[in-house]
Structures are given as C-alpha cells and as structure tokens.
Design a protein around this motif. Sequence first.
Motif, PDB file in Angstrom:
ATOM      1  N   TYR A   1       0.771  -1.154   0.046  1.00 38.43           N
ATOM      2  CA  TYR A   1       0.061  -0.103  -0.079  1.00 38.43           C
ATOM      3  C   TYR A   1       0.858   1.310  -0.072  1.00 38.43           C
ATOM      4  O   TYR A   1       1.721   1.212   0.605  1.00 38.43           O
ATOM      5  CB  TYR A   1      -0.725   0.087   1.346  1.00 38.43           C
ATOM      6  N   MET A   2       0.491   2.273  -0.627  1.00 39.37           N
ATOM      7  CA  MET A   2       1.151   3.589  -0.707  1.00 39.37           C
ATOM      8  C   MET A   2       0.303   4.668  -0.519  1.00 39.37           C
ATOM      9  O   MET A   2      -1.023   4.700  -1.044  1.00 39.37           O
ATOM     10  CB  MET A   2       1.751   3.735  -2.278  1.00 39.37           C
ATOM     11  N   ASP A   3       0.786   5.621   0.086  1.00 39.26           N
ATOM     12  CA  ASP A   3      -0.066   6.989   0.218  1.00 39.26           C
ATOM     13  C   ASP A   3      -0.217   7.464  -1.152  1.00 39.26           C
ATOM     14  O   ASP A   3       0.386   7.593  -1.970  1.00 39.26           O
ATOM     15  CB  ASP A   3       0.838   7.940   0.998  1.00 39.26           C
ATOM     16  N   ALA A   4      -1.664   7.808  -1.334  1.00 35.77           N
ATOM     17  CA  ALA A   4      -2.339   8.376  -2.609  1.00 35.77           C
ATOM     18  C   ALA A   4      -1.377   9.464  -2.987  1.00 35.77           C
ATOM     19  O   ALA A   4      -1.203  10.054  -4.110  1.00 35.77           O
ATOM     20  CB  ALA A   4      -3.586   8.347  -2.684  1.00 35.77           C
ATOM     21  N   THR A   5      -1.163  10.339  -1.923  1.00 36.69           N
ATOM     22  CA  THR A   5      -0.437  11.704  -2.087  1.00 36.69           C
ATOM     23  C   THR A   5       0.651  11.655  -1.193  1.00 36.69           C
ATOM     24  O   THR A   5       1.091  11.118  -0.337  1.00 36.69           O
ATOM     25  CB  THR A   5      -1.422  12.602  -1.503  1.00 36.69           C
ATOM     26  N   GLU A   6       1.519  12.735  -1.461  1.00 33.82           N
ATOM     27  CA  GLU A   6       2.746  13.121  -0.810  1.00 33.82           C
ATOM     28  C   GLU A   6       2.085  13.454   0.810  1.00 33.82           C
ATOM     29  O   GLU A   6       0.846  13.980   0.905  1.00 33.82           O
ATOM     30  CB  GLU A   6       3.168  14.215  -1.219  1.00 33.82           C
ATOM     31  N   VAL A   7       2.723  13.263   1.725  1.00 35.46           N
ATOM     32  CA  VAL A   7       2.494  13.509   3.068  1.00 35.46           C
ATOM     33  C   VAL A   7       2.372  15.031   3.266  1.00 35.46           C
ATOM     34  O   VAL A   7       3.228  15.676   2.926  1.00 35.46           O
ATOM     35  CB  VAL A   7       3.528  13.228   4.318  1.00 35.46           C
ATOM     36  N   THR A   8       1.132  15.545   3.963  1.00 36.76           N
ATOM     37  CA  THR A   8       0.774  16.865   3.628  1.00 36.76           C
ATOM     38  C   THR A   8       1.120  17.604   4.973  1.00 36.76           C
ATOM     39  O   THR A   8       1.416  17.238   6.059  1.00 36.76           O
ATOM     40  CB  THR A   8      -0.574  17.238   3.663  1.00 36.76           C
ATOM     41  N   ASN A   9       1.143  19.041   4.932  1.00 43.57           N
ATOM     42  CA  ASN A   9       1.320  19.764   6.033  1.00 43.57           C
ATOM     43  C   ASN A   9       0.281  19.239   7.419  1.00 43.57           C
ATOM     44  O   ASN A   9       0.480  19.409   8.463  1.00 43.57           O
ATOM     45  CB  ASN A   9       1.167  21.357   5.760  1.00 43.57           C
ATOM     46  N   GLY A  10      -0.874  19.283   7.049  1.00 46.65           N
ATOM     47  CA  GLY A  10      -1.839  18.689   7.855  1.00 46.65           C
ATOM     48  C   GLY A  10      -1.546  17.444   8.539  1.00 46.65           C
ATOM     49  O   GLY A  10      -1.479  17.150   9.904  1.00 46.65           O
ATOM     50  N   MET A  11      -1.086  16.567   7.680  1.00 46.62           N
ATOM     51  CA  MET A  11      -0.725  15.174   8.256  1.00 46.62           C
ATOM     52  C   MET A  11       0.580  15.381   9.166  1.00 46.62           C
ATOM     53  O   MET A  11       0.780  14.623  10.196  1.00 46.62           O
ATOM     54  CB  MET A  11      -0.497  14.201   7.161  1.00 46.62           C
ATOM     55  N   PHE A  12       1.501  16.177   8.886  1.00 50.59           N
ATOM     56  CA  PHE A  12       2.827  16.238   9.542  1.00 50.59           C
ATOM     57  C   PHE A  12       2.386  16.994  10.731  1.00 50.59           C
ATOM     58  O   PHE A  12       3.086  16.680  11.740  1.00 50.59           O
ATOM     59  CB  PHE A  12       3.878  16.863   8.752  1.00 50.59           C
ATOM     60  N   SER A  13       1.489  17.864  10.900  1.00 48.43           N
ATOM     61  CA  SER A  13       1.115  18.877  11.936  1.00 48.43           C
ATOM     62  C   SER A  13       0.663  17.758  13.141  1.00 48.43           C
ATOM     63  O   SER A  13       0.597  17.721  14.153  1.00 48.43           O
ATOM     64  CB  SER A  13       0.085  19.763  11.587  1.00 48.43           C
ATOM     65  N   GLN A  14      -0.338  16.870  12.821  1.00 45.77           N
ATOM     66  CA  GLN A  14      -0.807  15.825  13.762  1.00 45.77           C
ATOM     67  C   GLN A  14       0.239  14.938  14.166  1.00 45.77           C
ATOM     68  O   GLN A  14       0.394  14.847  15.576  1.00 45.77           O
ATOM     69  CB  GLN A  14      -1.790  14.806  12.748  1.00 45.77           C
ATOM     70  N   PHE A  15       1.302  14.833  13.551  1.00 49.79           N
ATOM     71  CA  PHE A  15       2.411  13.947  14.148  1.00 49.79           C
ATOM     72  C   PHE A  15       3.229  14.792  15.045  1.00 49.79           C
ATOM     73  O   PHE A  15       3.704  14.142  16.080  1.00 49.79           O
ATOM     74  CB  PHE A  15       3.478  13.651  12.781  1.00 49.79           C
ATOM     75  N   VAL A  16       3.637  15.873  14.586  1.00 45.91           N
ATOM     76  CA  VAL A  16       4.377  16.801  15.670  1.00 45.91           C
ATOM     77  C   VAL A  16       3.598  17.114  16.861  1.00 45.91           C
ATOM     78  O   VAL A  16       3.889  17.305  17.894  1.00 45.91           O
ATOM     79  CB  VAL A  16       4.560  18.131  14.887  1.00 45.91           C
ATOM     80  N   LYS A  17       1.988  17.381  16.734  1.00 50.45           N
ATOM     81  CA  LYS A  17       1.460  17.625  17.667  1.00 50.45           C
ATOM     82  C   LYS A  17       1.609  16.510  18.708  1.00 50.45           C
ATOM     83  O   LYS A  17       1.454  16.498  20.185  1.00 50.45           O
ATOM     84  CB  LYS A  17       0.034  17.915  17.535  1.00 50.45           C
ATOM     85  N   ALA A  18       1.601  15.396  18.273  1.00 49.68           N
ATOM     86  CA  ALA A  18       1.424  13.963  19.113  1.00 49.68           C
ATOM     87  C   ALA A  18       2.642  13.661  19.660  1.00 49.68           C
ATOM     88  O   ALA A  18       2.619  13.087  20.622  1.00 49.68           O
ATOM     89  CB  ALA A  18       0.805  12.878  18.124  1.00 49.68           C
ATOM     90  N   THR A  19       3.814  13.964  18.909  1.00 47.24           N
ATOM     91  CA  THR A  19       5.178  13.545  19.567  1.00 47.24           C
ATOM     92  C   THR A  19       6.015  14.765  19.987  1.00 47.24           C
ATOM     93  O   THR A  19       7.052  14.446  20.704  1.00 47.24           O
ATOM     94  CB  THR A  19       5.740  13.047  18.402  1.00 47.24           C
ATOM     95  N   GLY A  20       5.637  15.999  19.738  1.00 43.92           N
ATOM     96  CA  GLY A  20       6.650  16.986  20.016  1.00 43.92           C
ATOM     97  C   GLY A  20       8.001  16.857  19.202  1.00 43.92           C
ATOM     98  O   GLY A  20       8.885  17.674  19.693  1.00 43.92           O
ATOM     99  N   TYR A  21       7.896  16.193  18.141  1.00 46.78           N
ATOM    100  CA  TYR A  21       9.068  16.072  17.421  1.00 46.78           C
ATOM    101  C   TYR A  21       9.506  17.661  16.831  1.00 46.78           C
ATOM    102  O   TYR A  21       8.807  18.439  16.222  1.00 46.78           O
ATOM    103  CB  TYR A  21       8.662  15.237  16.119  1.00 46.78           C
ATOM    104  N   VAL A  22      10.914  17.741  16.781  1.00 49.30           N
ATOM    105  CA  VAL A  22      11.454  18.963  16.168  1.00 49.30           C
ATOM    106  C   VAL A  22      12.277  18.407  14.962  1.00 49.30           C
ATOM    107  O   VAL A  22      13.175  17.708  15.046  1.00 49.30           O
ATOM    108  CB  VAL A  22      12.465  19.703  17.078  1.00 49.30           C
ATOM    109  N   THR A  23      12.014  18.869  14.106  1.00 52.28           N
ATOM    110  CA  THR A  23      12.715  18.619  12.518  1.00 52.28           C
ATOM    111  C   THR A  23      14.139  19.282  12.505  1.00 52.28           C
ATOM    112  O   THR A  23      14.481  19.855  13.288  1.00 52.28           O
ATOM    113  CB  THR A  23      11.991  19.109  11.399  1.00 52.28           C
TER     114      THR A  23
END
Length: 382
Positions: free
Chosen positions: A110-132
Amino acid sequence: MSLNINMNKLITICALGIMAAGLGCKQSGGTTVVAKKDSLPAGDTVMSCTSNLPSRFAAKASTDSITASGNSSYAGMVKVPGGDFLMGAADKAGRPDEYPQHAVHVDGFYMDATEVTNGMFSQFVKATGYVTTAERTPDWSELKKQLPPGTPKPADSLLVAASLVFTPPAHPVQLNDVSQWWQWVKGANWKHPQGPGSNIKGKDNFPVVQVSWDDAMAYAKWAGKRLPTEAEWEWAARAGLTNQPFTWGSEPVEKGQPKANIWQGHFPDYNTVTDGYARVAPVQSFAANAYGLYDMAGNVWEWCSDWYRSDYYAQINAKKLINPAGPAASYDPEEPTVPKRVVRGGSFLCHASYCASYRVSARMKTSPDTGLEHTGFRCVKK
C-alpha cells in the motif's frame, strides 16, 4: 565548483551556500556509510539538480523517542499490486545512473495516494513534540567531529537553525552553479518553507517540505509505515505501463493539459507558470496515474529508503532482483565524502533543459540531514 577550500574559511563559505571539501553529512541515529570508489571510471558523474548543495551544519537527531501511533488504518492509501518490470531508462533520455535496465520483482504493498501533507505532519508533531532537523540549532560538539582537529568554533551568529530556499535570480545564469538559486535562510523550516516571512496557514493540503530523510523516517515510524524502496517507488510510478518515460505514458509533458507541477519557461530565472503554480501545488491538483497515485511526477521530490550509489545498476549481476533494498553503502562521485539517500519524482523546479526528472526512471540524491523547499515524501506499508 572547486572543492579545494581553505578549512579556515569553512564556516563562512557554508553560510554563503558553497559545499566545503570533506564536510560529510553525518547521518543521525546511525552510522554514516560512504562506499569507496571501487569500479567507477574516472569522470563518471551524474548531472543532478541536487548536486553540490550547501551542506547544513550537523544537528544531532534521533527517532528513538518516537513510538508508533497505534493507528493501523490504510486510509488515504492505495493498493499497488505486485509484479515484474524492467527498472531504469528504456530510451536515450536517461542519465548514466539510470542504466542498464534490469529485471525486478516487487511484492504488492500500500502507498499513500498523495505526498504527506502539512496537515498530516502537523498531527505527528502535535502528538510527539518532534522537532525537525531544520528547526534544531546546530550542535558544535557534533559539528567539530567532522572537521580537522583545531578548527575554530564559528561565531554563534552562524550556528543557527536554517534550511535551503529556492531564490530565483533576476537574469539567466550558468546551470552548473546551484548557489545562484539556492539560499541558506535562517528560520526556514516546514512551518516556514521560505523563511520567517512565510507560513503554512490555510495550506494543510500542501505537501510538507523542508523535511530531511531523518524527519521522514520519524514520521513513518509514528504512522506505522515506512519509506518506499527505490524499486517500489518506480514500480508504483509506472502504474503498469511498460517502458514508458512518464507516469502517464509517452506524451511530452508540454503537450495537452498540464500533467504535473514543473517549471515552464527559462530555468531558473523565468517561470511562465503555465501549469498554474510557481512553487508547490496542493496535492491532487493534477490527475492521478493508473494506480490512483497523485504527483508521482513533479511538485516535490520524495525520499526513498535506499542509499544512493551512482553505479548501482551497473553492478547488478542477478537475472532478477526480488524486492531490492538498494546498495549497502552510498557513493556519489561528485561528492565522495557525503553519504546520500535516493529521492525520486522531480519537483516544481524540473525543466526539460535542466534535469527533466519528472521521468519515472530519473534518480537523484540528497544527504539525509538536508531539508529543501522542494523535497517531501510519502509512505508505504504492507
């Protein structure tokens, strides 16, 4: 571009956007692997719109603290069937690292139909506190490990969080000097793709950019997915077509309706914006390929899991590769001290006169700790 640079001027030169000799990019969260030259003939180089990019200062990163979100949903993904194909360029339009064609089998995924979006990445950062990577202040204790003993510490004003931003020149320039259109910008990161004066408000459906390979790996781990192998990416881009140059077939990209977000006009100083977008476009702005995947050509480069080696295809001696994961080590003859990961698909900066990397077989490479305004990713899972 000469690599015989006085190391005492290293920091100043890096700040100006010039690659310094011997400043390899230390892969975070693991061991940097750079292969020896081995069988590469002298002068075997690959034209690349990601070559000789300014190297960012070392910033220590780790995905050790990232845990899977527990969400095993396949929402937003499409099923890519398994199958056999000839990987690499079938015509004379390819660069040296796209030859020879070789037989590959890829299992279904299975592959993401689109590139990972700002909205999707924002959810990740909010959940983990990750700093790029681009948001982290460079760590001098890490940086000095990559420099000759006794190299003086640079001014604190240079050791700042920053990333690379496309800055088009006002007039035609030589295409062999990427510093003419890439600028090291303090404060540029995924939330501010072009620097502090920019933002992603109202752009949840745009691809996230200014993310390093390390950042993409962290997101994939959290999402319970992974980055695609280079073979999986090309198989998915081809979408069942045999020996066609583009994900949509053989029609030239300039003919008919706009097919991808690329550069029109004269690169890099004049863009006619015929396709409607001067920079990144929202996902799904162009037609999907036959597998239902969007933007497999143009828009933003996409990270793959593989190390890059320019002669990898030439070294293959198997009749058919089964789910290949790429070479064991990286080697780029243009920058032999810098380990690289594969990026695929081209971007909004691709133009027929320059790299034309919206072709399905086109390969490029970037150091894993480098973020760019035209680089993002998508994920896969079984």
